[in-house]
Design an enzyme around this catalytic site. Structure first.
Site, PDB file in Angstrom:
ATOM      1  N   GLN A 263      -7.366 -25.074 -10.865  1.00  0.00           N
ATOM      2  CA  GLN A 263      -6.615 -24.145 -11.300  1.00  0.00           C
ATOM      3  C   GLN A 263      -5.320 -24.658 -11.526  1.00  0.00           C
ATOM      4  OE1 GLN A 263      -7.130 -20.697  -9.327  1.00  0.00           O
ATOM      5  NE2 GLN A 263      -9.230 -20.370  -9.916  1.00  0.00           N
TER       6      GLN A 263
ATOM      7  N   GLU B  46      -6.645  -6.155 -10.549  1.00  0.00           N
ATOM      8  CA  GLU B  46      -5.625  -4.941 -10.436  1.00  0.00           C
ATOM      9  C   GLU B  46      -4.527  -4.782 -11.385  1.00  0.00           C
ATOM     10  OE1 GLU B  46      -5.961  -4.287  -5.437  1.00  0.00           O
ATOM     11  OE2 GLU B  46      -4.009  -4.723  -6.424  1.00  0.00           O
TER      12      GLU B  46
ATOM     13  N   HIS C 153      -5.042 -20.840  -7.151  1.00  0.00           N
ATOM     14  CA  HIS C 153      -4.351 -19.511  -6.872  1.00  0.00           C
ATOM     15  C   HIS C 153      -2.991 -19.913  -6.813  1.00  0.00           C
ATOM     16  CE1 HIS C 153      -7.633 -16.439  -5.474  1.00  0.00           C
ATOM     17  NE2 HIS C 153      -8.010 -17.368  -6.218  1.00  0.00           N
TER      18      HIS C 153
ATOM     19  N   TYR D 119     -17.412 -13.792  -2.789  1.00  0.00           N
ATOM     20  CA  TYR D 119     -18.191 -14.246  -3.885  1.00  0.00           C
ATOM     21  C   TYR D 119     -19.629 -14.181  -3.161  1.00  0.00           C
ATOM     22  CZ  TYR D 119     -14.254 -15.093  -6.200  1.00  0.00           C
ATOM     23  OH  TYR D 119     -12.799 -15.069  -7.146  1.00  0.00           O
TER      24      TYR D 119
ATOM     25  N   TYR E 275       1.651  -4.611  -1.983  1.00  0.00           N
ATOM     26  CA  TYR E 275       0.732  -4.325  -2.675  1.00  0.00           C
ATOM     27  C   TYR E 275      -0.700  -4.763  -2.295  1.00  0.00           C
ATOM     28  CZ  TYR E 275       3.919  -2.767  -5.856  1.00  0.00           C
ATOM     29  OH  TYR E 275       5.161  -1.899  -6.369  1.00  0.00           O
TER      30      TYR E 275
END
Length: 437
Positions: free
Chosen positions: A149, A309, A214, A330, A319
Site C-alpha cells: 500500500q 466509517e 495503512h 479477516y 474516533y
C-alpha cells in the site's frame, strides 16, 4: 455481545496485521480491501437550488449487499448503516480521458484544467491534458517505498499556485528501520520535460515502522490556508496500539501550515509529550477526505472485515479505533468488545460488509443539481462510485453508480466545470470523466 480475555485480544490483534484486502497486484480480484478535497455544498443542508429540501426522505430497501460480518453489532442510531437505496435521475455519460496508467492513486487540477495524476507503485507523477495526452514523468520527485500500500499517493495544487507554482504530494518514504508517510512540496516547472525544484519535506509521520500497510495519505487544503493530512496506523500490532496515543502520529488526522509549521489553535499544542500536529485520534486508515461548504472536514476510513466509517473529525476528538468499531479481523476473530465507549465518537455512517473507500468529493457543481451536497466516494471492493445523500449531518440515501465498469475506483474529484473525474485502480488504470448524457 462478544467478550475477550487478554490473550485473545493479543491474538486477535496479531491476526489483524494482515493487509486490508487490497489485491497484489491491485486489480487481481482477490478479496476486498481497502480529495481531492473539493469544497462542496453543505453536507448537512443542501443548496436551495438542489430541489430536494422539500422532498420526502428516501424510503425502501438498502443497496443490495451481503449479510453483515458481525450481525451482533447493531447501529447506535437509526440510519447509521444500510439506509434506503436512491437512484440518480440524470442519465450519465462516462468518457475515457486517458489510459495506460499503472495503478493511479490521485488527481489534482492545474489552473488550465490539465491534471496532475500520480502512479502509486512507480512513484511517477504525470500531467494529463483534457484530450488525454500524457507528459513524460515529472523529474525530481524523491524515491518511494512502493511495496503493497506504499508508493506515491495523493497530490494537491497549492492554494497560491498562481504565484508560487507549488504542488504538494504524499508518499511512503523509505527510512532506516522501515518507512513512514511524508508530505513534500516543490515548485513545478512546466514544459515539454516537466520537473520539480526545491523539494521540501514539510511533514514526516513518526515513529518509523517497518510496515507496508495503512499509511493513509489524503490531503485537504482549507480556505484559511491550513492543510489536513490523514494518517493510518500501519496495521501491524506495534502501530495499531498507538492509534489513540497522542505521542504518536499513527492513526491520526493532522493539521499543519503549508510550510509544515503547527497552527497555534491545534488541540494538542499544549499537551505535554503530544505531537502538536494532531487534530483527531483513533483512526484506522483514512483514505477519503473532503470539506463541506461550512469548511468542515469529512473523512471515510477503512474498516477491517466490516466497519468502514464516515466521520466528521473535530479538533481533539477520539474516533475509537481500535477500542470500538463495527468490524472483525479477516480471520473472523473479534477485535472490539463493544461498538460504543465513553469519550469516543460514533461514525456518521458505516458499512458491513465494506465498500473499501478511497478518494472522496462533496459535490457543489451545476451540471448535476440533484447531487449538490452529496458525498461521492471511490469504492475499491464495491467497484462503484458510492453516492451518499446527507441531511442534517445524517446519511439518508445511498447509491452505487458505475457498477457496469467493473472497476476499482481509487479517486474522485470535481472538475472546474462540475464534471466528476475518476481514476481506476488497475495496471491499465484510466482517467474517466462523468457528465450528463
Amino acid at each position: 455481545m462478544r467478550s475477550l480475555t487478554m490473550p485473545l485480544i493479543v491474538a486477535a490483534l496479531l491476526v489483524g496485521c494482515r493487509d486490508d484486502p487490497e489485491p497484489t497486484p491491485p486489480d487481481s480480484g482477490t478479496q476486498q480491501q481497502q480529495d481531492s478535497g473539493v469544497a462542496g455544498d453543505d453536507a448537512g443542508v443542501p443548496g436551495d437550488d438542489a430541489g430536494v429540501a422539500e422532498d420526502p426522505l428516501p424510503s425502501g430497501p438498502p443497496v443490495p449487499q451481503g449479510p453483515p460480518n458481525v450481525p451482533e453489532f447493531k447501529p447506535a442510531f437509526p440510519g447509521q448503516t444500510r439506509v434506503p437505496a436512491i437512484q440518480t435521475k440524470t442519465p450519465l455519460q462516462v468518457t475515457e480521458i486517458a489510459s495506460g496508467l499503472r495503478n493511479p492513486w490521485a488527481i489534482a487540477f492545474l489552473p488550465d484544467q490539465r491534471m496532475l495524476v500520480t502512479e502509486k507503485p512507480t512513484g511517477s507523477l504525470y500531467i494529463v491534458t483534457q484530450q488525454g495526452a500524457k507528459s513524460p514523468a515529472v523529474k525530481g520527485l524523491p524515491a518511494v517505498d512502493a511495496r503493497d500500500q506504499g508508493g506515491l499517493l495523493d497530490v494537491e495544487v497549492g492554494p497560491d499556485y498562481a504565484t508560487s507554482q507549488l504542488i504538494y504530494w504524499t508518499y511512503s518514504e523509505p527510512r532506516q528501520g522501515g518507512n513512514g508517510l511524508a508530505v513534500a512540496r516543490a515548485r513545478l516547472v512546466d514544459g515539454a520535460s516537466p520537473r520539480v525544484e526545491n523539494v521540501q519535506v514539510i511533514f514526516r509521520m513518526m515513529p518509523t515502522l517497518d510496515s507496508t500497510l495503512h499509511s493513509g495519505g489524503r490531503m485537504v487544503f482549507t480556505p484559511d490556508g491550513k492543510l489536513f493530512v490523514t494518517l493510518g496506523e500501519r496495521s501491524i500490532l506495534a502501530g495499531r496500539v498507538q492509534a489513540q496515543d497522542v505521542k504518536s502520529h499513527l492513526g491520526k488526522v493532522v493539521r499543519i501550515h503549508p510550510d509544515g509549521t503547527v497552527p497555534q489553535d491545534n488541540p494538542y499544542l499544549n499537551t505535554p509529550g503530544a505531537k502538536p500536529e494532531i487534530w483527531s485520534i483513533g483512526h484506522r486508515n483514512v483514505l477519503s477526505a473532503a470539506l463541506d461548504s461550512q469548511n468542515r472536514l469529512w473523512t471515510v476510513e477503512m474498516g477491517p472485515q466490516g466497519g468502514d466509517e464516515v466521520n466528521r473529525p473535530e479538533a481533539g476528538k477520539d474516533y475509537g479505533w481500535p477500542t470500538i468499531g463495527y468490524g472483525e479481523e479477516y480471520s473472523g476473530a473479534p477485535i472490539h468488545q463493544s461498538t460504543q465507549a465513553p469519550g469516543m465518537e460514533q461514525p456518521v455512517y458505516y458499512w458491513d460488509p465494506v465498500i473499501a473507500p478511497s478518494g472522496m468529493t462533496i459535490y457543489s457543481g451545476a451540471l448535476f443539481p440533484e447531487w449538490r451536497g452529496n458525498l461521492f466516494i471511490g469504492g475499491l471492493a464495491a467497484k462503484a462510485l458510492v453516492r451518499l445523500m446527507v441531511r442534517n449531518d445524517r446519511v439518508v440515501g445511498e447509491e452505487h453508480l458505475l457498477k457496469d465498469l467493473d472497476s476499482r475506483i481509487r479517486d474522485v474529484v470535481q472538475g472546474p466545470e462540475g464534471a466528476l473525474y475518476l481514476v481506476t485502480d488497475a495496471t491499465n488504470g484510466k482517467v474517466l470523466k462523468v457528465t450528463p448524457r
